[in-house]
Design an enzyme around this catalytic site. Structure first.
Site: not given
Ligand code: HPA
Length: 232
Positions: A20, A43, A87, A89-90, A181, A204
């Site tokens: 992302g 972009r 992907r 991502g987090t 995503e 988180d």
């Molecule tokens: N919500 C949605 N997308 C995320 C979050 C979240 O708390 N943390 C990382 N991506």
């Protein structure tokens, strides 16, 4: 050239890591690949191709959320012939026992996004990872001694919500984390016979309200990048 990616034909490898955050794509290219070319700056959504352990691999930013991600995935597949998309991502964990930095292999992605209806014709599906790629990632993580867990995630269209009970039913269903995503990656890839996998770092914990520091996020994402590149 496609509408959102300024690459020439052949610039993009058959295997692409997507992120992302375009700066994560830049980081992977600069720190982990050799013989790098930057094929896209349109972009600010950087795209690079380079070599990892003798393998040609690209890494492309997608922006946040399903609609933006869908644009890049569509063009990678239809305009550049990409065959494998991973992907990196987090996600926000919705199980209280999940620790920050935990790596998750997303086997399926539930979603509240109507893109499932628009692209696949039904909301009543949970798009899944490519089984062979998922197995390869599990095996690679075991060999490299990278701790991972496998499970379901939820791809949402909204980051902020006032509903405090929003995740209760999904926590009960055993969904591990929330991000924005993976469901579209899995839906579009399955439809086009492309292999796909989402590897996510817990950034988180929505239940315990724990947030990782920038340093912790960096350390965890290094392991994720390594795993993704080994699987690529
Ligand atoms: N919500 C949605 N997308 C995320 C979050 C979240 O708390 N943390 C990382 N991506």
């Amino acid at each position: 050239m496609s509408i959102h990616i300024g690459a020439n034909s052949g610039d993009i490898a058959e295997t692409v890591l997507i992120s992302g955050d375009p700066l994560r794509a830049k980081y992977v290219a600069e720190k982990m690949l050799t013989d790098v070319i930057c094929y896209n700056e349109v972009r600010g959504m950087y795209g690079y191709t380079g070599i990892y352990n003798g393998k040609r691999v690209s890494v492309q930013g997608t922006g946040m959320g399903i609609p933006s991600t869908a644009i890049y995935i569509h063009e990678l597949i239809h305009d550049y012939g990409v065959k494998k998309i991973i992907r990196i991502g987090t996600c926000g964990a919705i199980q209280s026992d999940l620790k920050l930095g935990q790596l998750i292999l997303a086997e399926a992605a539930y979603t509240d996004s109507s893109t499932n209806l628009l692209y696949v014709g039904s909301m009543a599906i949970a798009p899944t990872a490519d089984p062979a790629l998922l197995n390869l990632a599990k095996e690679t993580a075991r060999k490299q001694i990278i701790p991972v867990i496998t499970g379901k995630v939820f791809s949402t269209d909204i980051f902020y919500s006032e509903d405090v009970n929003r995740w209760v039913q999904w926590t009960k269903q055993g969904v591990l984390g929330v991000e924005m995503e993976s469901s579209i990656l899995y839906a579009l890839s399955a439809k086009n016979n492309v292999q796909a996998l989402s590897i996510l770092t817990v950034s988180d914990n929505i239940i315990t309200k724990a947030y990782s520091s920038a340093k912790e996020r960096e350390q965890a994402s290094l392991e994720m990048m390594k795993l993704a590149l080994e699987v690529a």
